[in-house]
Design an enzyme around this catalytic site. Structure first.
Site, PDB file in Angstrom:
ATOM      1  CB  THR A  57     -97.719 -33.647  70.709  1.00  0.00           C
ATOM      2  OG1 THR A  57     -98.464 -33.170  71.823  1.00  0.00           O
ATOM      3  CG2 THR A  57     -98.551 -33.578  69.443  1.00  0.00           C
ATOM      4  NE  ARG A 182     -74.899  -0.581  49.635  1.00  0.00           N
ATOM      5  CZ  ARG A 182     -76.030  -1.172  49.273  1.00  0.00           C
ATOM      6  NH1 ARG A 182     -77.191  -0.543  49.408  1.00  0.00           N
ATOM      7  NH2 ARG A 182     -76.027  -2.386  48.761  1.00  0.00           N
ATOM      8  CG  HIS A 253     -81.561   0.158  54.856  1.00  0.00           C
ATOM      9  ND1 HIS A 253     -81.086  -0.177  53.612  1.00  0.00           N
ATOM     10  CD2 HIS A 253     -82.834  -0.299  54.900  1.00  0.00           C
ATOM     11  CE1 HIS A 253     -82.039  -0.809  52.921  1.00  0.00           C
ATOM     12  NE2 HIS A 253     -83.106  -0.898  53.698  1.00  0.00           N
TER      13      HIS A 253
HETATM   14  O1  LIG Z   1     -78.120  -3.941  47.769  1.00  0.00           O
HETATM   15  C1  LIG Z   1     -79.219  -3.377  47.574  1.00  0.00           C
HETATM   16  N1  LIG Z   1     -80.150  -3.955  46.792  1.00  0.00           N
HETATM   17  C2  LIG Z   1     -81.382  -3.395  46.550  1.00  0.00           C
HETATM   18  O2  LIG Z   1     -82.224  -3.969  45.808  1.00  0.00           O
HETATM   19  C3  LIG Z   1     -81.650  -2.157  47.158  1.00  0.00           C
HETATM   20  N2  LIG Z   1     -82.726  -1.327  47.134  1.00  0.00           N
HETATM   21  C4  LIG Z   1     -82.425  -0.270  47.928  1.00  0.00           C
HETATM   22  O3  LIG Z   1     -83.197   0.689  48.166  1.00  0.00           O
HETATM   23  N3  LIG Z   1     -81.162  -0.383  48.438  1.00  0.00           N
HETATM   24  C5  LIG Z   1     -80.654  -1.556  47.966  1.00  0.00           C
HETATM   25  N4  LIG Z   1     -79.467  -2.176  48.170  1.00  0.00           N
END
Ligand SMILES: O=c1[nH]c(=O)c2[nH]c(=O)[nH]c2[nH]1
Length: 298
Positions: A57, A182, A253
């Site tokens: 290596t 969202r 998220h």
């Molecule tokens: O775009 C999404 N897909 C999911 O499968 C999912 N599941 C979730 O809780 N939020 C989202 N958002």
């Protein structure tokens, strides 16, 4: 109990390489991490400790640096192909090589609108880019086959509207509320398989990236899954050198914060950007006539 040796490979992981090209006073830098993995006639080294078939290596690492000096590092795919073919073609005991490369981008520090004396220094001054990391994985086999997968990781994108999520299963554990508006944010990892080893890698990378960003921005999203498919589809409909796209997209998220305890409304303006857990959406989009991938994704 009889025991046998199963699949194996070995190599030097994460060789860090920075190549400077000096074009007079103007410098160009290529900053990459190279990982090599070889396999072949490796029974003896595992079963008896006979190392005669082993290209160390350490030698693999040295080859990376020597090739950078001799051949330069232009597109990472081309450099990976060069290395992979070299290991297989120069050593009869090596039957298969995998070379993976990550590339980190640097931008020139701008000289500014009104360059001060000494502004030419900016010809060799760089700031690490906040952009994504470019990747590739090349396999070369003793039968002469070369497969090339290009990619990127950490392409962080966000739509502040144009995203919904509703109509999903509601069982006794469901608390998520349907939403018609969202924030949709993700850090895209994309990898795309080339039809042949002769793609125009530089142009291809820029154009695939443009397709991914365009489809993310222009898709009114009913789910991240739908957006993922649209991104892969855009690449395949635009770039004929690509036959398969694999995407992994964490759902970063953004939760609206409840401001009612402070007597304030929150019309989708103030969010808590959660770190974890996160939804992880993964998928493959491919041409229906895509040739067999063989070892391309291994
Ligand atoms: O775009 C999404 N897909 C999911 O499968 C999912 N599941 C979730 O809780 N939020 C989202 N958002």
């Amino acid at each position: 109990m009889p025991v046998v040796l199963g699949p194996n490979r070995y190599g030097k992981a994460e060789t860090r390489l920075v190549r400077v090209v000096r074009d007079g006073g103007v410098h160009h830098i290529k900053d990459v991490t190279v990982s090599t993995a070889l396999s072949g006639q490796m029974d003896d080294v595992h079963l008896t400790g006979d190392n005669a078939a082993v290209l160390p290596t350490d030698t693999q690492k040295n080859t990376v640096y020597a090739f950078a000096r001799k051949h330069g590092v232009a597109e990472i795919e081309d450099f990976a192909i060069l290395l992979a073919r070299h290991f297989v073609e120069s050593q009869p005991t090596i039957h298969h090589a995998r070379v993976e490369i990550e590339e980190y981008f640097w931008d020139r520090i701008p000289a500014g609108a009104d360059p001060a004396p000494g502004a030419e220094e900016r010809q060799h001054s760089f700031v690490r880019s906040g952009r994504e990391v470019r990747t590739c994985a090349v396999h070369h086999d003793r039968d002469g086959t070369t497969t090339v997968v290009s990619g990127l990781t950490d392409l962080v994108v966000l739509n502040s509207t144009g995203s919904e999520f509703s109509g999903f299963i509601q069982d006794e554990y469901t608390t998520l509320r349907p939403t018609k508006d969202r924030v949709l944010a993700t850090a895209v990892t994309a990898r795309w398989r080339h039809l042949s080893a002769a793609s125009p890698y530089r142009e291809s990378y820029g154009e695939v990236r443009r397709c991914l960003l365009g489809a993310f921005a222009e898709t009114h999203s009913l789910s991240l899954q739908q957006t993922l498919y649209a991104m892969g589809e855009r690449v395949l409909n635009t770039r004929e050198e690509v036959c398969e796209v694999r995407l992994a997209m964490p759902n970063k998220h953004h939760f609206p914060v409840d401001l009612t305890p402070f007597g304030l409304d929150n019309p989708n303006e103030v969010f808590y950007a959660a770190d974890r857990p996160y939804g992880l959406i993964e998928g493959t989009v491919l041409r229906d006539d895509a040739p067999a991938a063989r070892f391309a994704w291994e």
